[in-house]
Scaffold this motif. Structure first.
Motif, PDB file in Angstrom:
ATOM      1  N   LEU A 146      31.536 -59.151  28.116  1.00  0.00           N
ATOM      2  CA  LEU A 146      32.274 -60.016  28.988  1.00  0.00           C
ATOM      3  C   LEU A 146      33.370 -59.370  29.976  1.00  0.00           C
ATOM      4  O   LEU A 146      33.631 -59.458  30.933  1.00  0.00           O
ATOM      5  N   GLU A 147      34.017 -58.584  29.078  1.00  0.00           N
ATOM      6  CA  GLU A 147      35.188 -57.849  29.621  1.00  0.00           C
ATOM      7  C   GLU A 147      35.116 -56.708  30.963  1.00  0.00           C
ATOM      8  O   GLU A 147      35.716 -56.677  31.585  1.00  0.00           O
ATOM      9  N   ARG A 148      33.654 -56.507  30.968  1.00  0.00           N
ATOM     10  CA  ARG A 148      33.271 -55.634  31.989  1.00  0.00           C
ATOM     11  C   ARG A 148      32.638 -56.209  33.445  1.00  0.00           C
ATOM     12  O   ARG A 148      32.095 -55.556  34.300  1.00  0.00           O
TER      13      ARG A 148
ATOM     14  N   PRO B 169      34.147 -58.098  36.124  1.00  0.00           N
ATOM     15  CA  PRO B 169      34.706 -57.597  37.289  1.00  0.00           C
ATOM     16  C   PRO B 169      34.347 -56.220  37.630  1.00  0.00           C
ATOM     17  O   PRO B 169      34.121 -55.998  38.851  1.00  0.00           O
ATOM     18  N   GLU B 170      34.159 -55.316  36.523  1.00  0.00           N
ATOM     19  CA  GLU B 170      34.148 -53.999  36.855  1.00  0.00           C
ATOM     20  C   GLU B 170      32.443 -53.765  37.398  1.00  0.00           C
ATOM     21  O   GLU B 170      32.254 -53.082  38.431  1.00  0.00           O
ATOM     22  N   ALA B 171      31.600 -54.665  36.973  1.00  0.00           N
ATOM     23  CA  ALA B 171      30.279 -54.630  37.335  1.00  0.00           C
ATOM     24  C   ALA B 171      30.159 -55.170  38.786  1.00  0.00           C
ATOM     25  O   ALA B 171      29.424 -54.687  39.634  1.00  0.00           O
ATOM     26  N   PHE B 172      30.754 -56.132  38.901  1.00  0.00           N
ATOM     27  CA  PHE B 172      30.811 -56.980  40.269  1.00  0.00           C
ATOM     28  C   PHE B 172      31.449 -55.911  41.387  1.00  0.00           C
ATOM     29  O   PHE B 172      30.888 -55.693  42.261  1.00  0.00           O
ATOM     30  N   LEU B 173      32.681 -55.130  41.107  1.00  0.00           N
ATOM     31  CA  LEU B 173      32.966 -54.158  42.160  1.00  0.00           C
ATOM     32  C   LEU B 173      32.030 -52.980  42.315  1.00  0.00           C
ATOM     33  O   LEU B 173      31.997 -52.379  43.262  1.00  0.00           O
ATOM     34  N   ALA B 174      31.447 -52.682  41.450  1.00  0.00           N
ATOM     35  CA  ALA B 174      30.386 -51.385  41.591  1.00  0.00           C
ATOM     36  C   ALA B 174      29.303 -52.055  42.444  1.00  0.00           C
ATOM     37  O   ALA B 174      28.770 -50.862  42.975  1.00  0.00           O
ATOM     38  N   LEU B 175      28.933 -53.065  42.773  1.00  0.00           N
ATOM     39  CA  LEU B 175      27.854 -53.440  43.859  1.00  0.00           C
ATOM     40  C   LEU B 175      28.422 -52.807  45.268  1.00  0.00           C
ATOM     41  O   LEU B 175      27.671 -52.466  45.934  1.00  0.00           O
ATOM     42  N   PHE B 176      29.695 -52.752  45.378  1.00  0.00           N
ATOM     43  CA  PHE B 176      30.319 -52.403  46.918  1.00  0.00           C
ATOM     44  C   PHE B 176      30.407 -50.956  47.007  1.00  0.00           C
ATOM     45  O   PHE B 176      30.676 -50.405  48.049  1.00  0.00           O
ATOM     46  N   SER B 177      30.106 -50.188  45.862  1.00  0.00           N
ATOM     47  CA  SER B 177      30.061 -48.692  45.866  1.00  0.00           C
ATOM     48  C   SER B 177      28.704 -47.906  45.555  1.00  0.00           C
ATOM     49  O   SER B 177      28.495 -46.863  45.240  1.00  0.00           O
ATOM     50  N   GLY B 178      27.565 -49.007  45.796  1.00  0.00           N
ATOM     51  CA  GLY B 178      26.256 -48.480  45.591  1.00  0.00           C
ATOM     52  C   GLY B 178      26.079 -48.361  44.031  1.00  0.00           C
ATOM     53  O   GLY B 178      25.292 -47.360  43.550  1.00  0.00           O
ATOM     54  N   GLY B 179      26.955 -48.877  43.084  1.00  0.00           N
ATOM     55  CA  GLY B 179      26.791 -48.494  41.711  1.00  0.00           C
ATOM     56  C   GLY B 179      25.642 -48.912  40.938  1.00  0.00           C
ATOM     57  O   GLY B 179      25.383 -48.915  39.711  1.00  0.00           O
ATOM     58  N   ASN B 180      24.626 -49.820  41.668  1.00  0.00           N
ATOM     59  CA  ASN B 180      23.372 -50.482  40.946  1.00  0.00           C
ATOM     60  C   ASN B 180      22.005 -50.002  41.354  1.00  0.00           C
ATOM     61  O   ASN B 180      21.854 -49.634  42.837  1.00  0.00           O
ATOM     62  N   LYS B 181      21.086 -49.810  40.584  1.00  0.00           N
ATOM     63  CA  LYS B 181      19.809 -49.461  40.846  1.00  0.00           C
ATOM     64  C   LYS B 181      18.964 -50.723  40.420  1.00  0.00           C
ATOM     65  O   LYS B 181      18.980 -51.058  39.365  1.00  0.00           O
ATOM     66  N   GLY B 182      18.504 -51.557  41.231  1.00  0.00           N
ATOM     67  CA  GLY B 182      18.060 -52.891  40.984  1.00  0.00           C
ATOM     68  C   GLY B 182      19.167 -54.001  40.750  1.00  0.00           C
ATOM     69  O   GLY B 182      20.111 -54.029  41.376  1.00  0.00           O
ATOM     70  N   LYS B 183      18.926 -54.904  39.988  1.00  0.00           N
ATOM     71  CA  LYS B 183      19.709 -56.098  39.618  1.00  0.00           C
ATOM     72  C   LYS B 183      20.923 -55.706  38.658  1.00  0.00           C
ATOM     73  O   LYS B 183      20.696 -54.856  37.909  1.00  0.00           O
ATOM     74  N   MET B 184      21.988 -55.872  39.207  1.00  0.00           N
ATOM     75  CA  MET B 184      23.183 -55.509  38.468  1.00  0.00           C
ATOM     76  C   MET B 184      23.610 -56.942  37.283  1.00  0.00           C
ATOM     77  O   MET B 184      23.510 -58.087  37.709  1.00  0.00           O
ATOM     78  N   LEU B 185      23.664 -56.602  36.150  1.00  0.00           N
ATOM     79  CA  LEU B 185      23.776 -57.747  35.150  1.00  0.00           C
ATOM     80  C   LEU B 185      24.868 -57.190  34.108  1.00  0.00           C
ATOM     81  O   LEU B 185      25.163 -56.104  34.076  1.00  0.00           O
ATOM     82  N   VAL B 186      25.219 -58.279  33.449  1.00  0.00           N
ATOM     83  CA  VAL B 186      26.178 -58.103  32.440  1.00  0.00           C
ATOM     84  C   VAL B 186      25.606 -58.767  30.948  1.00  0.00           C
ATOM     85  O   VAL B 186      25.361 -59.874  31.153  1.00  0.00           O
ATOM     86  N   ARG B 187      25.468 -58.004  29.988  1.00  0.00           N
ATOM     87  CA  ARG B 187      25.008 -58.239  29.005  1.00  0.00           C
ATOM     88  C   ARG B 187      26.237 -58.667  27.878  1.00  0.00           C
ATOM     89  O   ARG B 187      27.028 -57.793  27.593  1.00  0.00           O
ATOM     90  N   LEU B 188      26.049 -59.773  27.279  1.00  0.00           N
ATOM     91  CA  LEU B 188      27.064 -60.261  26.600  1.00  0.00           C
ATOM     92  C   LEU B 188      26.590 -60.157  24.978  1.00  0.00           C
ATOM     93  O   LEU B 188      25.376 -60.416  24.582  1.00  0.00           O
TER      94      LEU B 188
END
Length: 328
Positions: free
Chosen positions: A305-307, A309-328
């Motif tokens: 959960l702590e990451r 916002p980091e996952a969200f912000l990575a969307l805007f720098s092309g940090g994802n391939k496919g779906k961006m997810l956070v696993r709890l």
């Protein structure tokens, strides 16, 4: 106690870590007709950037100091709703937190389609529905069409590529970097533009589609929309689902080729997934493509959960391939 991310301040431009705050809040006792859900997977999506602005839109803005919202998959661990027993895996919109108490009508048990639960946040959830309805209903794409897809390595774009190929279309994708472009080719794209390679998208699209395009599926806006307008054929149809290129920048898309709409009778239509209520055809068609081996799924996963916002912000720098997810 529930842990949840809140919006601490409204950003101008690209959000930063200080715009988010992780807080603890007590959960209420269950009333009749409610369930308590422990989240297993969270979705972060580009549209959430718009909800950080205090402006009127198709979804209300996030409230400062209140838990943020987004797609999530969780397990019901306590229930006072007969239709949603303990142990049920459900999808809902109380994301950005580790657990939630919700009315039973605000959660949806996952369909039995033989896919991983997190797929219902991606290819079999909102991004997949966006791809499916945008391509086939908004753009009315059909076999033989040439389709241009921006952000083709993202959750929506990669699904558009695969649906279009399964339906007999020629597909041109755009992605950033050699690795992502190679993956888009693996998905079946007939040509791929690397928008980070230094050439203008207008020039690159003209080279791979010398006779123009019939359909443009827009996730980006900016120079990609300009390029699509420059190479639109007669009666081309554009489905506009997102413009991530301008979400953090007040500078508008140039639209310098906009006049081509007139002579070529180009139709441009924006849409959101809430426009479509009956998803039975979507699940049936996607399940068929899955069984036939024409669908591939890729996920970029941040742990904890702590990451979020980091996952969200990575969307805007092309940090994802496919779906961006956070696993709890």
């Amino acid at each position: 106690m529930m842990k949840a991310w809140t919006l601490a301040a409204r950003p101008e431009g690209l959000p930063q870590s200080e715009h988010f705050a992780l807080v603890e809040q007590p959960l209420p006792e269950l009333d009749e007709g409610q369930v308590r859900v422990v989240n297993r997977w969270l979705s972060v999506d580009p549209y959430m950037r718009g909800r950080m602005n205090d402006v009127k839109s198709y979804v209300p803005p996030f409230q400062l100091g209140e838990p943020m919202q987004g797609g999530a998959i969780g397990e019901v661990v306590e229930s006072r709703a007969d239709a949603i027993p303990v142990g049920t895996l459900v999808s809902h919109m109380a994301g950005w937190r580790d657990e939630a108490v919700l009315p039973a009508q605000h959660v949806q048990p996952l369909p039995e389609l033989g896919v991983d639960p997190q797929a219902f946040l991606g290819q079999f959830g909102m991004p997949g529905m966006t791809a499916y309805y945008g391509l086939l209903q908004i753009a009315e794409a059909k076999a033989g069409d040439t389709v241009f897809v921006s952000a083709a390595a993202g959750a929506v774009g990669s699904t558009v590529v695969q649906i279009a190929k399964a339906k007999g279309m020629t597909v041109i994708g755009s992605a950033g970097g050699a690795e992502k472009c190679a993956w888009v080719r693996e998905l079946g794209a007939d040509a791929v533009i690397d928008y980070k390679a230094g050439r203008s998208v207008v020039e690159a699209l003209g080279e791979v589609a010398p006779e123009g395009i019939d359909v443009y599926f827009d996730n980006v806006g900016g120079d990609h929309l300009d390029a699509a307008l420059a190479h639109a054929r007669l009666h081309a149809r554009f489905a506009i689902c997102g413009m991530i290129d301008v979400y953090n920048d007040a500078k508008p898309t140039s639209l310098k080729y906009l006049a081509r709409l007139i002579g070529n009778r180009v139709r441009i239509q924006g849409f959101i997934i809430a426009d479509f209520k009956d998803h039975s055809g979507f699940y049936r068609d996607m399940a068929t493509m899955l069984r036939e081996g024409t669908l591939k799924r890729e996920e970029t996963v941040f742990e904890g959960l702590e990451r979020t916002p980091e996952a969200f912000l990575a969307l805007f720098s092309g940090g994802n391939k496919g779906k961006m997810l956070v696993r709890l």
